[in-house]
Scaffold this active site. Sequence first.
Site, PDB file in Angstrom:
ATOM      1  N   HIS A 153      66.701  74.364  30.025  1.00 32.83           N
ATOM      2  CA  HIS A 153      65.469  74.638  30.748  1.00 32.83           C
ATOM      3  C   HIS A 153      66.156  76.483  31.690  1.00 32.83           C
ATOM      4  O   HIS A 153      67.331  76.142  32.491  1.00 32.83           O
ATOM      5  CB  HIS A 153      65.106  73.818  31.548  1.00 32.83           C
ATOM      6  CG  HIS A 153      63.705  73.944  32.002  1.00 32.83           C
ATOM      7  ND1 HIS A 153      63.046  73.091  33.107  1.00 32.83           N
ATOM      8  CD2 HIS A 153      62.682  75.276  31.449  1.00 32.83           C
ATOM      9  CE1 HIS A 153      61.834  73.749  33.051  1.00 32.83           C
ATOM     10  NE2 HIS A 153      61.649  74.649  32.375  1.00 32.83           N
ATOM     11  N   ASP A 157      59.545  72.903  36.655  1.00 30.93           N
ATOM     12  CA  ASP A 157      58.223  73.038  36.094  1.00 30.93           C
ATOM     13  C   ASP A 157      58.173  72.376  37.455  1.00 30.93           C
ATOM     14  O   ASP A 157      58.335  71.392  37.733  1.00 30.93           O
ATOM     15  CB  ASP A 157      58.246  72.280  34.485  1.00 30.93           C
ATOM     16  CG  ASP A 157      59.170  72.461  33.842  1.00 30.93           C
ATOM     17  OD1 ASP A 157      58.961  73.469  33.466  1.00 30.93           O
ATOM     18  OD2 ASP A 157      58.859  71.860  32.370  1.00 30.93           O
ATOM     19  N   HIS A 232      51.527  72.164  33.130  1.00 33.20           N
ATOM     20  CA  HIS A 232      52.401  71.961  34.037  1.00 33.20           C
ATOM     21  C   HIS A 232      51.946  73.878  34.346  1.00 33.20           C
ATOM     22  O   HIS A 232      51.988  74.357  33.587  1.00 33.20           O
ATOM     23  CB  HIS A 232      53.597  71.313  33.867  1.00 33.20           C
ATOM     24  CG  HIS A 232      54.757  71.877  32.899  1.00 33.20           C
ATOM     25  ND1 HIS A 232      54.393  71.965  31.235  1.00 33.20           N
ATOM     26  CD2 HIS A 232      55.228  72.927  32.922  1.00 33.20           C
ATOM     27  CE1 HIS A 232      55.042  72.762  31.157  1.00 33.20           C
ATOM     28  NE2 HIS A 232      55.991  73.178  31.917  1.00 33.20           N
ATOM     29  N   HIS A 234      55.665  76.643  34.039  1.00 29.99           N
ATOM     30  CA  HIS A 234      56.843  77.005  33.964  1.00 29.99           C
ATOM     31  C   HIS A 234      57.384  77.839  35.194  1.00 29.99           C
ATOM     32  O   HIS A 234      56.509  78.854  34.871  1.00 29.99           O
ATOM     33  CB  HIS A 234      57.526  76.992  32.966  1.00 29.99           C
ATOM     34  CG  HIS A 234      58.983  77.675  32.415  1.00 29.99           C
ATOM     35  ND1 HIS A 234      59.954  77.165  32.871  1.00 29.99           N
ATOM     36  CD2 HIS A 234      59.132  79.057  32.778  1.00 29.99           C
ATOM     37  CE1 HIS A 234      60.984  77.681  32.570  1.00 29.99           C
ATOM     38  NE2 HIS A 234      60.398  79.314  32.409  1.00 29.99           N
TER      39      HIS A 234
END
Length: 260
Positions: A153, A157, A232, A234
């Site tokens: 990642h 998030d 969501h 990011h």
Amino acid sequence: MAFTRATGKHRAPSRLTRRSANLAGVAALATTGVIGTFASPALAADAEAPSVEDTGLTQIVTMGSLADEIADQAAAQKKEAEEAAAKARARAKAEAEAKRKAEARAEAAREAKERAAREAERKRLNSYRLPIAGSFVTAGYKTGGALWSSGSHSGVDFRAASGSSVVAVGSGTVVEAGWGGAYGNNIVIRMNDGTYTQYGHLSSIGVSVGQQVTPGQQIGLSGSTGNSTGPHLHFEARTTPEYGSDIDPVAYLRSHGVSI
């Protein structure tokens, strides 16, 4: 032998004769009123002296006293007027000074208020906050997995229902606003400190390239566009606007005073 006094034009009349003649003359003068003018000093002294009223002196003295009183009253009134004028000038001066001081205090208060407002605005513009108010991280930085093409990642998030308000975390200028491939609808902002922040998977974008933004200003709404498994936000922190220059976004926000 009896003696007789010789008479003639050269002999003076006797004392008795002169007295009698004087008395007769006085009587005659009294009868004619001439004695008022030609009376001897002794007789004039016996006559009643004329009164002051008959001479007109009382009127002159009275007029003189009245003139003095009027002059005194005028002088007193002039003095009172001068004193009143002096007091009025003193009051006006005091009022003007009080007004000047009040205006100076008001001006100082206004300037202090403006300085406080500028300082508050400066602090606000230099402040940072969460991209979604009251949210929290659901997927941390460098988390591994098949969900990310790079294998980990590149950001974090934040939990967000679709349509939640997404805000700029700080002051900066929009350098990208549009489709970002796997990021879906995304925005990249160059922050005033020279770093960059990125907001991905948005359902809508509310800013354009070149626009100045401030902390807490809404820039879009959260969604699930691009490579996303559900609504969501990011969020990334970067050293450049390009993918691959990411830094730990949580540490970044904390370094700017954000509690996360």
